[in-house]
Every structure is written in structure tokens, then in C-alpha cells.
Design an enzyme around this catalytic site. Structure first.
Site, PDB file in Angstrom:
ATOM      1  N   TRP A  31     124.649  94.986  30.736  1.00 56.05           N
ATOM      2  CA  TRP A  31     124.425  93.626  30.241  1.00 56.05           C
ATOM      3  C   TRP A  31     123.706  92.834  31.334  1.00 56.05           C
ATOM      4  CZ3 TRP A  31     124.891  92.055  25.420  1.00 56.05           C
ATOM      5  CH2 TRP A  31     124.828  90.690  25.146  1.00 56.05           C
ATOM      6  N   CYS A  90     126.698  91.030  36.199  1.00 56.18           N
ATOM      7  CA  CYS A  90     126.207  89.652  36.180  1.00 56.18           C
ATOM      8  C   CYS A  90     126.754  88.960  34.939  1.00 56.18           C
ATOM      9  CB  CYS A  90     124.683  89.634  36.173  1.00 56.18           C
ATOM     10  SG  CYS A  90     123.982  87.979  36.066  1.00 56.18           S
ATOM     11  N   THR A  96     130.723  78.857  25.905  1.00 53.96           N
ATOM     12  CA  THR A  96     132.118  79.113  25.531  1.00 53.96           C
ATOM     13  C   THR A  96     132.951  79.491  26.753  1.00 53.96           C
ATOM     14  OG1 THR A  96     131.810  81.479  25.155  1.00 53.96           O
ATOM     15  CG2 THR A  96     131.294  80.010  23.303  1.00 53.96           C
ATOM     16  N   HIS A  98     134.224  82.264  27.277  1.00 46.38           N
ATOM     17  CA  HIS A  98     134.038  83.694  27.534  1.00 46.38           C
ATOM     18  C   HIS A  98     133.771  83.967  29.018  1.00 46.38           C
ATOM     19  CE1 HIS A  98     132.907  87.831  26.543  1.00 46.38           C
ATOM     20  NE2 HIS A  98     131.812  87.659  27.276  1.00 46.38           N
TER      21      HIS A  98
END
Length: 163
Positions: A31, A90, A96, A98
Site C-alpha cells: 500500500w 506508509c 477517518t 482509520h
């Protein structure tokens, strides 16, 4: 000492151990791949530049930063001869909560795995407010956190070997 005034990857003030006897794993999150790829390249080059043989570097990819903890655990369980595991990822702040949950979980998880195996597990995860901060810390104006993680792994592996 403000971050914006410093290259965080300057190690001219310290001694870095030779890694010729070490076996080190690198777990890198897929990601934010542009950023994590730069972190990985920095860590790999730094390990090689400090004497770790290419055949003694085990690299694996995981989907995201959250998976770094379980990857480190799996690596240390399966490869008992590892001297350290570097976790690279990263996480960029979004709209949000999250971000908070992931960063907290990974930081605590990396620490728990390190204590569980009495082996250095290095937190090389950028936790930035925006993409530009990540770029600046993945080979940009503030250095490369991948380099820093590799140096930390070498120093901690040396400590574990000599303590």
C-alpha cells in the site's frame, strides 16, 4: 531541532556496525507503493553498503502496513537465524479514524513481536499528515526512513549479538 531543518538520515555522528555476519529480513507494505518502494530501496542499499551479503537479506511484500506485524512474527518463527526484521510501510492521514487505529496497532504489534522473540523488529513506518511529507521522508529532503531503519537494524543486531 525542527524536522524541516534536518536531513534525518545523516549518520555521520555515529558508528554503524559492519553487517557481514547478519541475516536481516525486510517486510515491505504494498500500500502506497511509490513511497514504500523508495523506503525499501533505501534500506536494501544501506544494508548492502554496510556489509550485509545479498543472500543474507530476505525480502517479502505484504498488502499493507497493518500486515507488517504478522509478517515479522511469521518470519521470525520460520527463519530462526534472522538477526533482525525491518518493517517498512506508509500510512497517510485521511478523513477517518482509520489512520489512528492502523498506526497504533502497527507500532504496538512491532514492539510485541520484538519482545516475543528477543530480536530487533524495526518500525520503519511513515505516519504522515499528507503525501508530500511521505515523499520528503522516503528519499526526499528529509532523507530516507528506509536508510534509518536499516541502520537501526544493524545497530540493534550488533547489540543483541554482543549483549
Amino acid at each position: 531541532m525542527a524536522t524541516q531543518l534536518k536531513n534525518l538520515s545523516d549518520f555521520s555522528h555515529t558508528t554503524v556496525p559492519n553487517g557481514a555476519t547478519f541475516k536481516i529480513a525486510i517486510a515491505v507494505a504494498e500500500w502506497n507503493a511509490e513511497i514504500t518502494g523508495s523506503l525499501y530501496n533505501g534500506a536494501l542499499k544501506t544494508l548492502l553498503d554496510h556489509g550485509v551479503a545479498a543472500e543474507n537479506i530476505l525480502s517479502i511484500a505484504v498488502p499493507g502496513s497493518f500486515e507488517l506485524t504478522s509478517a515479522a512474527d511469521i518470519l521470525l518463527k520460520k527463519h530462526t537465524d534472522l538477526d533482525a526484521v525491518i518493517c517498512l510501510g506508509c500510512v497517510i492521514q485521511g478523513d477517518t479514524k482509520h489512520f489512528d487505529f492502523i498506526c497504533d496497532a502497527v507500532a504496538h504489534g512491532v514492539t510485541q513481536v520484538s519482545v516475543k522473540y528477543s530480536k530487533p523488529v524495526i518500525f520503519g513506518v511513515l505516519t504522515t499528515n499528507d503525501l508530500q511529507q511521505a515523499i520528503d521522508r522516503a528519499g526526499g529532503k528529509h532523507g530516507n526512513k528506509g536508510d534509518e531503519a536499516a541502520i537501526t537494524a544493524l545497530k540493534m543486531a550488533e547489540l543483541a549479538a554482543t549483549a
